[in-house]
Design a protein around this motif. Sequence first.
Motif, mmCIF file in Angstrom:
data_model
loop_
_atom_site.group_PDB
_atom_site.id
_atom_site.type_symbol
_atom_site.label_atom_id
_atom_site.label_comp_id
_atom_site.label_asym_id
_atom_site.label_seq_id
_atom_site.Cartn_x
_atom_site.Cartn_y
_atom_site.Cartn_z
ATOM 1 N N ASP A 192 3.000 12.359 -30.243
ATOM 2 C CA ASP A 192 2.490 12.465 -28.939
ATOM 3 C C ASP A 192 2.939 11.366 -27.946
ATOM 4 N N ASP A 193 4.125 11.095 -27.992
ATOM 5 C CA ASP A 193 4.696 9.937 -27.151
ATOM 6 C C ASP A 193 5.737 10.410 -26.202
ATOM 7 N N LEU A 194 5.793 11.597 -26.063
ATOM 8 C CA LEU A 194 6.990 12.006 -25.060
ATOM 9 C C LEU A 194 6.928 11.769 -23.830
ATOM 10 N N CYS A 195 7.670 11.303 -22.862
ATOM 11 C CA CYS A 195 7.670 11.047 -21.695
ATOM 12 C C CYS A 195 8.684 11.860 -20.851
ATOM 13 N N ASP A 196 8.571 12.861 -20.015
ATOM 14 C CA ASP A 196 9.646 13.710 -19.789
ATOM 15 C C ASP A 196 10.232 13.108 -18.167
ATOM 16 N N SER A 197 9.944 12.021 -17.967
ATOM 17 C CA SER A 197 10.586 11.395 -16.634
ATOM 18 C C SER A 197 11.889 11.128 -16.737
ATOM 19 N N ALA A 198 12.599 11.737 -15.581
ATOM 20 C CA ALA A 198 14.003 11.391 -15.441
ATOM 21 C C ALA A 198 14.157 9.930 -15.103
ATOM 22 N N CYS A 199 13.275 9.155 -14.304
ATOM 23 C CA CYS A 199 13.419 7.918 -13.917
ATOM 24 C C CYS A 199 13.298 6.783 -15.193
ATOM 25 N N LEU A 200 13.084 7.415 -16.401
ATOM 26 C CA LEU A 200 12.968 6.426 -17.480
ATOM 27 C C LEU A 200 14.100 6.655 -18.273
ATOM 28 N N LEU A 201 15.307 6.870 -17.943
ATOM 29 C CA LEU A 201 16.404 6.848 -18.583
ATOM 30 C C LEU A 201 17.455 6.433 -17.887
ATOM 31 N N ALA A 202 18.619 5.952 -18.331
ATOM 32 C CA ALA A 202 20.102 5.549 -17.837
ATOM 33 C C ALA A 202 20.907 6.618 -18.895
ATOM 34 N N VAL A 203 21.629 7.195 -17.859
ATOM 35 C CA VAL A 203 22.568 8.240 -18.797
ATOM 36 C C VAL A 203 24.026 8.100 -18.392
ATOM 37 N N ASN A 204 24.983 8.516 -19.148
ATOM 38 C CA ASN A 204 26.362 8.501 -19.035
ATOM 39 C C ASN A 204 27.038 9.497 -18.069
ATOM 40 N N ARG A 205 27.445 8.988 -16.919
ATOM 41 C CA ARG A 205 27.597 10.040 -15.891
ATOM 42 C C ARG A 205 28.819 11.239 -16.264
ATOM 43 N N GLN A 206 29.730 10.829 -17.131
ATOM 44 C CA GLN A 206 30.766 11.620 -17.391
ATOM 45 C C GLN A 206 30.343 12.536 -18.462
ATOM 46 N N TRP A 207 29.330 11.924 -19.195
ATOM 47 C CA TRP A 207 28.705 12.821 -20.248
ATOM 48 C C TRP A 207 27.629 14.080 -19.614
ATOM 49 N N LEU A 208 27.270 13.533 -18.373
ATOM 50 C CA LEU A 208 26.458 14.688 -17.615
ATOM 51 C C LEU A 208 27.278 15.647 -17.244
ATOM 52 N N ILE A 209 28.461 15.205 -16.440
ATOM 53 C CA ILE A 209 29.419 16.007 -15.771
ATOM 54 C C ILE A 209 30.101 17.024 -16.932
ATOM 55 N N ASN A 233 8.736 20.129 -10.756
ATOM 56 C CA ASN A 233 8.549 19.831 -12.012
ATOM 57 C C ASN A 233 9.928 19.753 -12.669
ATOM 58 N N GLU A 234 10.871 19.288 -12.087
ATOM 59 C CA GLU A 234 12.556 19.707 -12.496
ATOM 60 C C GLU A 234 12.888 18.582 -13.739
ATOM 61 N N ASP A 235 11.874 17.446 -13.837
ATOM 62 C CA ASP A 235 12.341 16.407 -14.842
ATOM 63 C C ASP A 235 12.016 17.060 -16.360
ATOM 64 N N CYS A 236 11.070 17.827 -16.244
ATOM 65 C CA CYS A 236 10.817 18.464 -17.504
ATOM 66 C C CYS A 236 11.810 19.149 -17.975
ATOM 67 N N LEU A 237 12.535 20.146 -17.373
ATOM 68 C CA LEU A 237 13.633 20.813 -17.683
ATOM 69 C C LEU A 237 14.973 19.817 -18.072
ATOM 70 N N PHE A 238 15.250 18.939 -17.290
ATOM 71 C CA PHE A 238 16.165 18.104 -17.252
ATOM 72 C C PHE A 238 16.193 17.327 -18.445
ATOM 73 N N VAL A 239 15.309 16.642 -18.817
ATOM 74 C CA VAL A 239 15.032 15.546 -19.914
ATOM 75 C C VAL A 239 15.053 16.427 -21.217
ATOM 76 N N PHE A 240 14.382 17.634 -21.304
ATOM 77 C CA PHE A 240 14.458 18.446 -22.432
ATOM 78 C C PHE A 240 15.902 18.891 -22.706
ATOM 79 N N GLN A 241 16.528 19.037 -21.659
ATOM 80 C CA GLN A 241 18.217 19.369 -21.945
ATOM 81 C C GLN A 241 18.861 18.333 -22.458
#
Length: 426
Positions: A161-178, A190-198
Amino acid sequence: MSNFLSVIIPVYNTEKYLRECLDSILSQRMENVQIICVNDGSTDDSLSILEEYQGNNSQIVIISQENQGLSGARNTGIRNADGKYILFLDSDDMLHDNALKEIINILNNNNTEILLYDSDCIYETERLKEIDYKDDYYHRKKSYGGPKCGQVMFAEQMENDDLCDSACLLAVNRQWLIDRNLLFRPGMLNEDCLFVFQCFMLAEKVMHINKSLMIYRVREGSIMTSKPQYKNVQGRMICFTEMLSILLDHSLSPRVAQAVAKFAGAVMYNLKKLDSQMTLEERKKPVNFSPEEKLLAASMEIGIYSAPNMSSRMLLLGFKERVKEADKVVIYGAGKIGMMVYQFLKDNDLSDKIEAFVVTKDAGDRKVAGIPLMNIDDQQIPREALVLISAGQNFQWDMLETTRQNGFYDVEVIHASLGRGLEECR
């Protein structure tokens, strides 16, 4: 030369907080850090503040656009970033001292696609801290290490019970995203929920450090504390359908599938809670639902698809007749709701039917309103009595199971609408 890190800051009418946000980054004096500020149609002095800061620091890039919401602003930032890694920061939040140095050091020394970290919270008022306490949500209980598969990391955090679905709590590789065409869903709340899950579902190498590197501001009037709108519900519906689609694909391991099902269940609970809090006018607003969303809304009975509730008066009349049929009555619960039930029965000359108040355990040798208080497993209580489960919805399922285990077969649960009616009759 490309930067190592791009900090993307969507800006919309946050002149009151913007200087603190920018200062928290610039004071760290880190080279190879790009600061992309997306002015998302601000009508206050936010743009003037950005231009002032840009005049003194070449790291700041300003992009102005018509208002597209948080998702659209972040996507603009992603498309214009040149950093190897991307970090999201909202314009009313801040970074801790040395946060950038720590993030860059970890990313330099580890081959990872995503780095997760935690946040502290500050509250504008004591009232907000009381009604909207978020510290436990934004700071995980433990460190999950890594790098490890994103799905495994997701399952571990869900199990605790420790998941946080905030996009502001991650640093992500830009090329990996692209490469994976991972962007925020335009126009969605509530866009963070879907983005972080993906991100969790697709990443092969995810790390987590159990350290607060950001400061999240809890304030009145923000997206997170504003009154629910129908778009909030629709956003959660989109998340839920995406999770359901992945579950039905049957490609997940049993452990990960169980974690996704648990997360989807939490999203659905939150969805229905938001729906129940909306005003009637908000529920009537036309929304361009897809056929799938309309079907889901109908199956969940939310919004305009909600089944009409029976009035409190109708429920009370039915409740009174139901009690009249019983020879003996047991009120399961001796708190506020139990006392309202007792008062209603007393006011309607039905209190002589009450055999006892009962609780799950530790009744002691006591009475409530002159009526014996007993444990539910006490064999002196006649098993043919009508048991009225009189407690909040969070306890009702457990209490219902307890009555069955103790041999009671005639049981009624106090409905939410009946509870409101009893409140009026108090």
